[in-house]
Design a protein around this motif. Structure first.
Motif, short mmCIF file in Angstrom:
data_model
loop_
_atom_site.label_atom_id
_atom_site.label_comp_id
_atom_site.label_asym_id
_atom_site.label_seq_id
_atom_site.Cartn_x
_atom_site.Cartn_y
_atom_site.Cartn_z
N ILE A 7 -0.94 12.75 -30.20
CA ILE A 7 -2.54 12.93 -30.10
C ILE A 7 -3.11 11.84 -29.33
O ILE A 7 -4.02 11.94 -28.02
CB ILE A 7 -3.25 13.00 -31.44
CG1 ILE A 7 -2.68 14.22 -32.39
CG2 ILE A 7 -4.68 13.05 -31.37
CD1 ILE A 7 -3.06 14.29 -33.68
N ALA A 8 -2.92 10.56 -29.52
CA ALA A 8 -3.55 9.47 -28.58
C ALA A 8 -3.02 9.52 -27.05
O ALA A 8 -3.87 9.51 -26.38
CB ALA A 8 -2.96 8.05 -29.20
N ALA A 9 -1.55 10.03 -26.96
CA ALA A 9 -1.14 10.25 -25.70
C ALA A 9 -2.05 11.21 -24.92
O ALA A 9 -2.16 11.26 -23.60
CB ALA A 9 0.40 10.35 -25.58
N ILE A 10 -2.18 12.49 -25.63
CA ILE A 10 -2.90 13.59 -25.01
C ILE A 10 -4.08 13.27 -24.43
O ILE A 10 -4.61 13.72 -23.59
CB ILE A 10 -2.80 14.88 -26.00
CG1 ILE A 10 -1.39 15.30 -26.31
CG2 ILE A 10 -3.54 15.92 -25.51
CD1 ILE A 10 -1.24 16.08 -27.45
N LEU A 11 -4.91 12.59 -25.53
CA LEU A 11 -6.17 12.38 -25.27
C LEU A 11 -6.38 11.26 -24.03
O LEU A 11 -7.35 11.54 -23.05
CB LEU A 11 -6.89 11.68 -26.40
CG LEU A 11 -7.02 12.49 -27.83
CD1 LEU A 11 -7.69 11.88 -28.73
CD2 LEU A 11 -8.10 13.76 -27.15
N SER A 57 -15.46 18.32 -9.17
CA SER A 57 -14.43 18.98 -8.45
C SER A 57 -13.07 19.15 -9.35
O SER A 57 -12.18 19.41 -8.75
CB SER A 57 -14.32 18.83 -6.86
OG SER A 57 -15.60 18.86 -6.24
N VAL A 58 -13.22 19.05 -10.54
CA VAL A 58 -12.06 19.12 -11.43
C VAL A 58 -12.14 20.18 -12.61
O VAL A 58 -13.21 20.55 -12.93
CB VAL A 58 -11.83 18.05 -12.28
CG1 VAL A 58 -10.81 18.27 -13.46
CG2 VAL A 58 -11.46 16.67 -11.12
N PRO A 59 -11.19 21.18 -12.33
CA PRO A 59 -11.21 22.34 -13.30
C PRO A 59 -11.05 21.89 -15.02
O PRO A 59 -10.02 21.86 -15.46
CB PRO A 59 -9.83 23.37 -13.02
CG PRO A 59 -8.90 22.40 -12.31
CD PRO A 59 -9.85 21.17 -11.80
N ALA A 60 -12.21 21.27 -15.42
CA ALA A 60 -12.27 20.70 -16.45
C ALA A 60 -12.02 21.78 -17.89
O ALA A 60 -11.08 21.49 -18.73
CB ALA A 60 -13.68 20.22 -16.99
N ASN A 61 -12.45 23.00 -17.73
CA ASN A 61 -11.87 23.85 -18.65
C ASN A 61 -10.42 24.05 -19.20
O ASN A 61 -10.06 24.09 -20.27
CB ASN A 61 -12.76 25.19 -18.76
CG ASN A 61 -14.42 24.88 -18.79
OD1 ASN A 61 -14.78 23.93 -19.52
ND2 ASN A 61 -14.95 25.62 -18.27
N GLY A 62 -9.93 24.02 -17.80
CA GLY A 62 -8.18 24.24 -18.10
C GLY A 62 -7.68 22.93 -18.49
O GLY A 62 -6.67 23.07 -18.94
N LEU A 63 -8.39 21.92 -18.24
CA LEU A 63 -7.65 20.60 -18.70
C LEU A 63 -7.94 20.66 -20.30
O LEU A 63 -6.93 20.35 -20.88
CB LEU A 63 -8.33 19.62 -18.10
CG LEU A 63 -8.36 19.02 -16.69
CD1 LEU A 63 -9.12 18.00 -16.00
CD2 LEU A 63 -6.71 18.43 -16.52
N TYR A 64 -8.81 21.10 -20.74
CA TYR A 64 -9.24 21.03 -22.21
C TYR A 64 -8.28 22.10 -22.67
O TYR A 64 -7.80 21.78 -23.98
CB TYR A 64 -10.69 21.77 -22.60
CG TYR A 64 -11.74 20.52 -21.92
CD1 TYR A 64 -11.43 19.36 -22.21
CD2 TYR A 64 -13.06 21.23 -21.69
CE1 TYR A 64 -12.87 18.51 -21.72
CE2 TYR A 64 -14.16 20.34 -20.88
CZ TYR A 64 -13.51 18.83 -21.12
OH TYR A 64 -14.67 18.11 -20.70
N LEU A 65 -8.01 23.25 -22.10
CA LEU A 65 -7.24 24.36 -22.76
C LEU A 65 -5.74 23.74 -23.05
O LEU A 65 -4.93 23.88 -23.90
CB LEU A 65 -7.33 25.64 -22.02
CG LEU A 65 -6.36 26.60 -22.45
CD1 LEU A 65 -6.51 27.32 -24.22
CD2 LEU A 65 -6.52 27.99 -21.59
N SER A 66 -5.42 23.16 -22.01
CA SER A 66 -3.90 22.55 -21.81
C SER A 66 -3.63 21.76 -22.69
O SER A 66 -2.77 21.43 -23.46
CB SER A 66 -3.55 22.16 -20.18
OG SER A 66 -3.45 23.04 -19.58
N SER A 67 -4.58 20.69 -22.92
CA SER A 67 -4.65 19.34 -23.86
C SER A 67 -4.57 19.99 -25.35
O SER A 67 -3.84 19.48 -26.17
CB SER A 67 -5.86 18.74 -23.69
OG SER A 67 -5.83 18.05 -22.43
N VAL A 68 -5.38 21.12 -25.71
CA VAL A 68 -5.39 21.76 -26.89
C VAL A 68 -3.75 22.45 -27.34
O VAL A 68 -3.17 22.16 -28.18
CB VAL A 68 -6.28 22.92 -26.92
CG1 VAL A 68 -5.95 23.64 -28.41
CG2 VAL A 68 -7.57 22.09 -27.27
#
Length: 474
Positions: free
Chosen positions: A141-145, A343-354
């Motif tokens: 979890i720490a690595a993902i965050l 200019s970063v697709p933040a929502n995609g980052l959140y989904l991938s991290s989940v």
């Protein structure tokens, strides 16, 4: 708001070309030096012996041809931002949907394998004692965050991080080669009494000590070592001067494979005979440990840890871009097609991290890090092979539908359509090889579940949505 209006809104948002040639070149190197080399090569050596060098050369040749096809496709139309674009344009919407979501899952499974590798490497600093399932999950979890935080800032920061991650890998392998040559020249004797010598490569039952069965068994983990080589393609939309920089990055792949895979592993097997290499320990770390250089072994462990973090960094980056592309084509929720102020697709980052949190769960349910790593890498390899095959099919469609663009191309795929069929047959053979080994067959059996999910998603959600978009424009 009508769907076509929503689409127009997202059309105004686009990825910025903020990656320089320096970034692209090092991303290409980083993509060609993955977790599979540092962690997986020990097991591959135990299966195939010295013939591992032939395995890496064969796979490297096939992937170089895939990259040449990818390069010609991307440069034929600079409006192509990723695999999704040319697969949709040249084959059809279903192909873009299949490639986009499969590539997303590819990197999610790579991320899960990386989490297993992180836990495995950190055991070195825990006196070799395995972490409890809860400790392993917390580390994951720490690595993902951490990786999510890096990717949320700007694409330029991603480029900088990958630049330095790749630089660390290069320096580490160059130092390993230099130290290994010094050990051979001085006739170093390890703890088991083996003398470092180039003859160790062939003097322990030849180049194929495990026979053809062992040679073929080595392909699964070896091919996983190359996943990420296509990252050059996913960064093309954010690269300055792609017509100049993309061919440079692609054409440099063969020499990198020779130096970073073939030469490095030949040195490792010269210092420590292949049959004395522990498959559960990185041979790169083992080389320094055998030499009794404790500090160097610690440093090498930190290097391989940075390599894993680099792989995760690349994976989260590319999955977010795939989700962005899918959303632009209405193949994913439209919220994934929005860019942040950076200019970063933040929502995609959140989904991938989940999704990567599933990796933390895997650490809990499969605490054996090597088994977890093998399961995740096998599934990932199967999915990557599907994406690589779709690139070659897209290229064949391009040759049929756009012959004039091929004629104008200054970066043609050697051998053309014949090369495509050759590479596709090679990948089909690789999947067959995976069915022969018990541990890899375990993951191969569950892979059809993903394709069933894709079929349901395409006909149940995407096609009706696409019809609504088309109807709204009439």
């Amino acid at each position: 708001m009508a769907l076509n209006e929503t689409h127009d809104e997202y059309e105004q948002q686009d990825l910025k070309r903020n990656l320089s040639n320096r970034h692209l070149q090092l991303i290409a190197i980083g993509g060609a030096i993955g977790t599979g080399l540092f962690m997986g090569s020990g097991k591959t050596i135990s299966l195939a012996g010295p013939s591992i060098v032939f395995i890496y050369m064969i796979i490297g040749c096939a992937l170089f041809l895939v990259m040449r096809a990818l390069g010609e496709l991307l440069l034929s139309n600079l409006q192509y931002k990723s695999f999704i674009d040319f697969a949709t344009d040249l084959i059809g919407p279903w192909a873009g949907y299949f490639v986009g979501w499969t590539y997303w899952l590819c990197w999610i499974t790579v991320g899960i394998a990386d989490l297993a590798a992180i836990n495995n490497y950190l055991m070195f600093f825990n006196d070799g004692i395995a972490f409890t399932p809860v400790e392993g999950a917390m580390i994951s979890i720490a690595a993902i965050l951490f990786i999510m935080g890096l990717n949320l800032v700007t694409v330029k920061l991603f480029g900088e991080m990958e630049f330095w991650f790749a630089m660390i890998k290069i320096i580490a392998i160059v130092v390993l080669i230099a130290v290994g040559i010094w050990m051979v020249v001085t006739g170093f004797t390890n703890e088991s009494g083996a003398v470092a010598s180039f003859s160790n490569i062939w003097s322990h039952n030849g180049m194929f000590p495990q026979g053809w069965g062992g040679f073929l068994a080595g392909f699964q983990i070896a091919i996983f070592a190359f996943v990420g080589v296509e990252l050059v393609g996913t960064t093309a939309a954010e690269t300055k001067d792609p017509k100049i920089n993309l061919p440079k990055a692609v054409n440099s792949i063969p020499i990198r494979i020779i130096i970073f895979y073939v030469l490095a592993l030949l040195i490792v097997m010269s210092v420590t005979p292949w049959d004395q290499i522990n498959p559960k320990v990185s041979p790169f770390v083992n080389l320094f440990s055998q030499a009794g250089i404790a500090a160097a072994a610690i440093i090498m462990n930190l290097v391989v840890l940075s390599s894993v973090m680099s792989s995760m960094n690349s994976g989260v980056f590319s999955t977010s871009r795939m989700l962005f592309g899918l959303a632009k084509e209405h193949q994913a929720p439209q919220a994934l097609g929005k860019l942040s102020k950076a200019s970063v697709p933040a929502n995609g980052l959140y989904l991938s991290s989940v999704a990567l949190l599933a990796g933390a769960a895997l650490q809990y349910f499969v605490p054996d890090t090597v088994r977890a790593f093998t399961l995740a890498t096998t599934l990932s390899t199967i999915l990557f092979i599907c994406v690589w095959v779709m690139i070659m099919i897209s290229y064949m469609r391009y040759r049929k539908l756009r012959p004039e663009l091929h004629e104008q191309s200054t970066f043609k795929l050697p051998g053309g359509v014949f090369t495509c069929w050759l590479v596709i047959l090679f990948f089909i053979g690789t999947i067959y090889i995976m069915s022969l080994e018990t541990d890899t067959f375990e993951a191969l059996k569950v892979s059809p579940i993903w394709f069933i999910i894709l079929i349901i998603g395409y006909f149940g959600f995407y096609k009706p949505r696409l019809k609504a978009v088309v109807d709204s424009k009439i």
